[in-house]
Structures are given as structure tokens and as C-alpha cells.
Design an enzyme around this catalytic site. Sequence first.
Site, PDB file in Angstrom:
ATOM      1  N   GLY A  20      23.874  49.977  10.440  1.00  0.00           N
ATOM      2  CA  GLY A  20      23.429  50.951   9.461  1.00  0.00           C
ATOM      3  C   GLY A  20      22.109  50.527   8.866  1.00  0.00           C
ATOM      4  O   GLY A  20      21.545  49.480   9.217  1.00  0.00           O
ATOM      5  N   GLY A  21      21.591  51.337   7.955  1.00  0.00           N
ATOM      6  CA  GLY A  21      20.342  51.010   7.293  1.00  0.00           C
ATOM      7  C   GLY A  21      20.467  49.792   6.404  1.00  0.00           C
ATOM      8  O   GLY A  21      19.484  49.114   6.119  1.00  0.00           O
ATOM      9  N   VAL A  25      28.365  46.092  10.774  1.00  0.00           N
ATOM     10  CA  VAL A  25      29.816  46.118  10.609  1.00  0.00           C
ATOM     11  C   VAL A  25      30.443  45.403  11.798  1.00  0.00           C
ATOM     12  O   VAL A  25      30.133  45.706  12.953  1.00  0.00           O
ATOM     13  CB  VAL A  25      30.347  47.558  10.512  1.00  0.00           C
ATOM     14  CG1 VAL A  25      31.863  47.546  10.310  1.00  0.00           C
ATOM     15  CG2 VAL A  25      29.674  48.298   9.366  1.00  0.00           C
ATOM     16  N   ASP A 142      25.856  59.331  -0.837  1.00  0.00           N
ATOM     17  CA  ASP A 142      25.324  59.251   0.534  1.00  0.00           C
ATOM     18  C   ASP A 142      26.298  59.893   1.519  1.00  0.00           C
ATOM     19  O   ASP A 142      26.626  59.314   2.551  1.00  0.00           O
ATOM     20  CB  ASP A 142      25.069  57.784   0.909  1.00  0.00           C
ATOM     21  CG  ASP A 142      24.144  57.666   2.128  1.00  0.00           C
ATOM     22  OD1 ASP A 142      23.386  58.624   2.388  1.00  0.00           O
ATOM     23  OD2 ASP A 142      24.174  56.626   2.805  1.00  0.00           O
TER      24      ASP A 142
END
Length: 549
Positions: A20-21, A25, A142
Site C-alpha cells: 500500500g501507500g 502487509v 479512506d
Amino acid sequence: MSESRLLGGRYQLAEVIGHGGMAEVYSGTDIRLGRPVAVKVLRADLARDHSFLMRFEREAQAAAALNHPNIVAVYDTGEDIVDDGLGPARVPWIVMERVEGQTLRQIMASGRRLTIERALDITSGILSALDYSHRHGIVHRDIKPANIMVTPSGDVKVMDFGIARALADASATVTHTSAVLGTAQYLSPEQARGEIVDARSDLYSCAALLYELLTGRPPFTGDSPVAIAYQHVTERPQAPSTFDPEIASDIDAIVLTGLAKRPSERYASAAEMRGDIERALDGQPVTAKLPTVDSPTESMPALHASSTAVATRQRTSTAIWLGSLIAVVVVVLGAMLVLLKIFTPAPSEQVAVPDLRGLTVAQATKLLSNTGLVLGDQLPQASADRPKDTIISQSPAREIMVSKGSTVDIVISTGPGQVAVPNLVDLTSPDQAKAALQAANLVLGTVTQQDGDAPAGTVLSSDPAAGTMVDPGTTVSIVISSGMVAVPNVVGEPATQAEAELMNLGFQVAHVTQVDTTVAEGTVLQQDPVGGTSLQQGGTVTLTVSTPS
């Protein structure tokens, strides 16, 4: 980070399952509980922003309190200290429920188009999660396809509660701004303007997501995130039915109400928006109304109007158009000046952050004051190896250069946290119970024997009982089976019945006969040992059985 790394002495990392940004994970295993988990590890560059770190920790703790079937559960948080060449930095991580399935982004990228009903059903699940989080004071900020999981059974799971808020609240940097602009297709107008947002911002993002699920395209597109964000602020989206005539006007009304520019014109709550979606799925009228398009403020000039009047109208129209253009330019220039101000901080004297670990709050406050720094947030955390009321960690880390007057946030030990007594019942020996207690940082106490039909040494109960929260080092006593069983009285019973009863209790049975014509043949006349006697399982009970001759 090595894929075989063990975080917090408990979470074994395996392969990376998502990027992700903000973070990576990992698939992982909680070796203490033996359950699969997902571990999100923050990017190192974001980890160096100490104000972001503290917000990240606060929001992760808040998200961990959310318990809802449509929200990916947060189990635990922690941090590692790493040195990437720029000095030591805290790298926080979050342990979450591992959910099997695909994100909505993966589903949409595969080219699959959802039915209208399925799109509404998924959105209803998202809104159910948002309704719960909003009532607990957490705004997601988000909502986007990458943060929505769909399980193989079709359940919806919303991820990253609290983490997105920590990012949005952090002090503005180029990295943070890019992260926000990266999700510009789902950005509410108030987010795009940099204003304080509330739960209705999540509803706008959810409506933008529903728009894309229904039509296969977001409500606004552009060459850059800035261009898309500008459209969110200034332009009215086309109705979803423009791209799919199968979409009913009631669904148009739901989506466009959620996409209203002003928060006051949207649904008042996630529950209200979800209610309309459920009504649409049931074929009932919805409460939302299609927004009306503003009518022209001036009609077209009449055919018989004089040329002077026409010229006047043309000049007026031109002036309005030029005025509008100038206003837009002023807004854009103003925004650019604000960004320049944010991204060009005034130079200030830099000082090294002292090492506060092991100090008390009073000692840390005095040391920081002498250095020209200020004590910031104080977060409590249980610690088995740090004395109570002493500092476990700090942000920024020691020797990091910061501006004079900056705040230093700390984590304070509350002493050892409590642990749950493990389930010891049915373990087959005191040694097994002792090992299980040691793994939980507890101590085996008194071992008492009790007669029972379980094999000798089997744990029958514990005190405190399993699941009780106690301090580390607490003594736990156990009761084990002695293996001794009370022999039942079978005198007067038929020998076959008596034998079966004794064997069911784990005894061996022997027979002797004795002539006795006063009772039926095969009746038990005597037993050895007598009824009520305790006998080791596997011991022999001798029965004297009647015979007529």
C-alpha cells in the site's frame, strides 16, 4: 524486513501479501495462539514522522476496540526499532484478522461487472461497518476499493480503520499529500479543500465507490489527482443511469445524494444511507430525491429585442464569464500559496533528542526542558521488563535532530499486564500443566489428587480457572486424578451385569463360584474389595458367584 522475522516475540512473518501507500502487509502466524494473522508494517519514511507515529498508535488502539462482522479485527500493535542508515527509527506494526478473499480493487481490475443488486448489497455492508465505527467516534477517511475485502462466502470486510485517519491528521508533508491524492477518485470535497471532516465525508467516499461499482467508472476522472480533486469540489457528477440505463432513478437519487458537495445535503448518517439502499433492494421507494439542476438565471433574448439590448446582454455574459474565470484563478493561486507555505517551513535551530528510556516523567520533563524540547503525548503500555512509571520508548528516537521547541512523545510502563490462565483441564500430567503455565508467565502451585475416572495424573481443574485474568507470576494450583476409583457395590446383581459395570470403570474382573441354592444361579454373593473401596484403575475385583451345585 526479513520474511522470517519474529515480531514482538510472538508473530512469525511469512510472505508479503499486499502493498500500500503506507505499508506492506505480511501473512503471519500468532505462535502463542496458533492462529493465522495479517501483519501490516509501516513504511520507514512515514515512521520517521513522530507526530504521525503517535496518531497511528492512538488510532490503532481505537480501531482495536471495534468489534463488528463487517470490520477486519485488529488484534495487537507493537513496534520495532530499525536503522536504515539514517539513524534509529520506530517502525510500528499492526496485527489483524487474516481474511481470505479479494479486495474490491482486485475484483474490479479483473474486468468482472457486478450486478446492480450485488453492488448495492456490498455497499450496504460497508455502510453497516461505517455506522458502527461512526457511533464509536472513528471516521475512516479512506474508503476505497483497496480497503474493502470480499470473502469467498460473499461477506464484506472493511480494512484500515484508524490508520487512514492517522495519515490524514498527520502534519502535512509531500509524502502524506501524495498518499491522500493517490485516492483522489474517492475524496470528499471537504477533504480536497483541506477542511476538517466528519462522518459525512465517509458517506461521500462510499457513494463514489458505489458509483464505480454500478457504472464501471468513478464519478470523476482526470489526468492527475489534482485535476480529479478539483472536479470533486466544483463539478456535478453525471447520474449513474447515464452509463447504464438499467439503473433506476431511485438508485441515481441515492448515489447523487451521497455525492452532494455540501455535507449538509448528504445523508445525515451511514444508517440513513443504508436504509435507502435496503429499501431499493426491496423494491420500496427511497427517501432521497434527485437533485434539481439550477435553471438559467437569464432567459435567451427575444427575437424582436433591439440590437442594443442584445449587445448589453452579450457584454454582461462576457463579464460574468471573465469574473468566474478570475475567481477560479484566485482560488488556485491561493491554494498554491498555502501549499508553498506548508511545504516550505521556516528554518529553525536543530537539537538532538536525548535518550529518555528508563526515566520517570519528571526526569524526562527536566531533561527535555534543558535541551529546549517539550514533553508531548504520554501513552501507557504494559511491560514485563520495564519498571512501572518509567519510559519504555520515545518518538522521535534518541539522537534524532529536531527543531527547538518540538515535542517528544513517550510510552510509559504501567508494569506487567495481566495474562489469562490457560486451559489446563485434560492435560495428562503436572509436567504438562507446568509447561503451559510457564509459557503464560505463570507458576505451578499446589498439586492435589482426587479420585476420579480419568487416568492417573490427568488435570481435573485449576484455581484460578481457565480464562481468569491474573498478574504475571501468579501461582496456579491444580487438581489431578489419582487414578483411584470407588468400587461400586454389585452384591446381589447378576454376574454379567456386575462385570460390565466394573469393566466400564476400568477394572479387571475375576470370578469364583460358591454353591448357594437360596438365590438365582449367577448371582453375585460377595465381592473383593467391597463396595465403596478406592481401587486403582486396572485393578482386579473378584466376584463370588452362586452356583446350584
